[in-house]
Enzyme design. Sequence first.
Site, PDB file in Angstrom:
ATOM      1  N   ASP A 230      23.005  -8.302  22.897  1.00  0.00           N
ATOM      2  CA  ASP A 230      21.482  -8.020  23.187  1.00  0.00           C
ATOM      3  C   ASP A 230      20.928  -7.541  21.880  1.00  0.00           C
ATOM      4  OD1 ASP A 230      19.566  -7.926  25.218  1.00  0.00           O
ATOM      5  OD2 ASP A 230      19.663  -6.003  24.713  1.00  0.00           O
ATOM      6  N   GLU A 297      21.523 -11.894  19.386  1.00  0.00           N
ATOM      7  CA  GLU A 297      20.088 -12.110  19.819  1.00  0.00           C
ATOM      8  C   GLU A 297      19.313 -11.422  18.938  1.00  0.00           C
ATOM      9  OE1 GLU A 297      17.997  -9.675  22.216  1.00  0.00           O
ATOM     10  OE2 GLU A 297      16.447 -10.986  22.849  1.00  0.00           O
TER      11      GLU A 297
HETATM   12  C1  NOJ Z   1      16.538  -8.700  25.139  1.00  0.00           C
HETATM   13  C2  NOJ Z   1      16.892  -9.271  26.453  1.00  0.00           C
HETATM   14  O1  NOJ Z   1      16.759 -10.640  26.477  1.00  0.00           O
HETATM   15  C3  NOJ Z   1      15.518  -8.540  27.296  1.00  0.00           C
HETATM   16  O2  NOJ Z   1      15.359  -9.236  28.580  1.00  0.00           O
HETATM   17  C4  NOJ Z   1      15.563  -7.153  27.443  1.00  0.00           C
HETATM   18  O3  NOJ Z   1      14.519  -6.516  28.276  1.00  0.00           O
HETATM   19  C5  NOJ Z   1      15.683  -6.338  26.140  1.00  0.00           C
HETATM   20  N1  NOJ Z   1      16.741  -7.112  25.106  1.00  0.00           N
HETATM   21  C6  NOJ Z   1      16.246  -5.010  26.208  1.00  0.00           C
HETATM   22  O4  NOJ Z   1      17.655  -5.035  26.607  1.00  0.00           O
END
Ligand code: NOJ
Length: 605
Positions: A230, A297
């Site tokens: 993430d 991500e």
């Molecule tokens: C990316 C995640 O996909 C999202 O849902 C989240 O709010 C943020 N990162 C913070 O972790």
Amino acid sequence: MKQKQLVIILFLFTVNTGWCQAPNGGKNDLDWWQKTIFYQIYPRSFMDSDGDGIGDLKGIISKLGHLKESGVDATWLSPIFKSPMVDFGYDISDFTDIQDEYGTREDFEALIKEANKLGIKIIVDFVPNHTSDECEWFKKSVKREPGYEDFYVWHDGRKGADGKIHPPNNWISVFEGSAWEWNKERGQYYLHQFTAGQPDLNFRNPKVLAAMDDVLQFWLSKGVAGFRVDAICHLFEVEDLRDEPESGKPNNQSYEFLEHIYTKDLPETYDVVYHWRKLLDNYKKENGGDTPVMLTEAYANISSVMDYYESKDGVQGAQVPFNFYLISDLNMNSDARDFLSNIQRWISYMPVTGTPNWVLGNHDRPRVASRFGPERADGLNLLLLTLPGIAVTYNGEEIGMVDYRDITYDETKDPAARRFGFSEDFKEISRDPVRTPFQWDDTKNAGFSTAETTWLPVHPNYENLNLAKQKSAERSTFFGLAITRDVLAFKRELKGEDTFVTVINFGSQEHTVDLRYLGGLPDTLIVAAAGSGSIYREGDIVEAVSLKLSSHDSILFRCITVNKREETAQLVRTALTVLNASIVLIIVYRFYRGSFKPNLLYKSV
Ligand code: NOJ
Ligand code: MG
């Protein structure tokens, strides 16, 4: 609209052919993750087993069959760990325990076991950038307990002209407003790139890295097949906490107000990714088993994203640096040229050793049908699943679910939207419309839960738009099928007409495939037409359970039950002898498009 879908089909086969000539090291060498669909499950909204209105692990176990039928062999679960749910699991208070409403560690073990029985791999979400403010590490850091003093990014703040203490700089959180929060107990500010309930860890502290390595080891030992990492691009900020320059965009509370050159995509980030790749590779070396994968991500410019694949010197990083460009750079108005250049751009920038990946949706972005128009959902699914490399999709996209935009402010849960208070803006920001419960059937709560109220409302269109209906419908967007990277198969059916099955081997290897995964087929099928390289001829009867395919085979089957549609077979036979398989596909499509909506059942080829 149909015309546009046709155009998309045309060019994607062009792209595919090109890729086939330049694979990475030959098709025989492909590892499991290079030829898979990664299907994202949002656990809170997938299936509720205990009637509390919230999806859970047992619910996922009960629906693994759907994944199998859909040709999915790896699923990524959004966070299921202990969390106060400020950001619905992306604020973790215990990285190695399961959130009560989702189940227990035993339930997770059962999930791994049941999924493995079906050949489905489980990937978990790994959230290294921040913890919850309820995490023990944070509590200890607040108290300056030895070993935890510098676990987070703390600062005394700046004295302003007004004599008061202000945040150390102008940094803005992704969810808007200052990225700094005052902690009374410690008497300092802490940094948070997301909500104040998500303090940023200090990755310049080796103890933090070691703690996160332990988290990875823990879940690997539980049998996970990898991690979706993430918010990786937020891992580091410059040490001297310089102000960021303004971008020229309005609204000084908004994240877009600043150019994030000191808080995002910092070079140090990549070393951590390469370090984790090594950890995964070592785990495999020591324990055997399948290759663990890392999916990162990062919404960033293309050069920054490419660096997640590997360093300039070829040090390996993530196998799947998410390619978000189909999401971020295309929209309702995009045409075939926009798609084509978008696809080619990724392939041009990618290192030669890389495997392309294509992400069409997730829990943060509007759904495909809402972003591109419901009429284009089929075409987009087909594109995703037939492009070379890895497909990444989000639960509900396989049935063309649409965003539920009428969620009221009172029903809104997303912290990114709630901070706006009851104003017009919350709807623009809210990620809830894409997170509503999965629509299984037309029973109460779309078959998701027996509860009176579900955590987010079910989209009211569920009576017409649900999986059960699509499975039995004359026109459907439901897809599914696990064959191989080479073999594309799909079924076309219309009540009262013959059912046709198309099977195309795009590769030079022979394959034996089981067509029963298409569902609802008789045991034997009759060959309606076959390509010149095929061992089959018109009229041959084959067993659906084990169909032998020659290299580059292409066959059209008729299910033997119903009346003749000789002209179809004739048309396809002629085309097959003269043209190549991709053109045939288009002809079949053209032939049917008056009476069918494309109902392709497919998998990444
Ligand atoms: C990316 C995640 O996909 C999202 O849902 C989240 O709010 C943020 N990162 C913070 O972790
Ligand atoms: Mg539940």
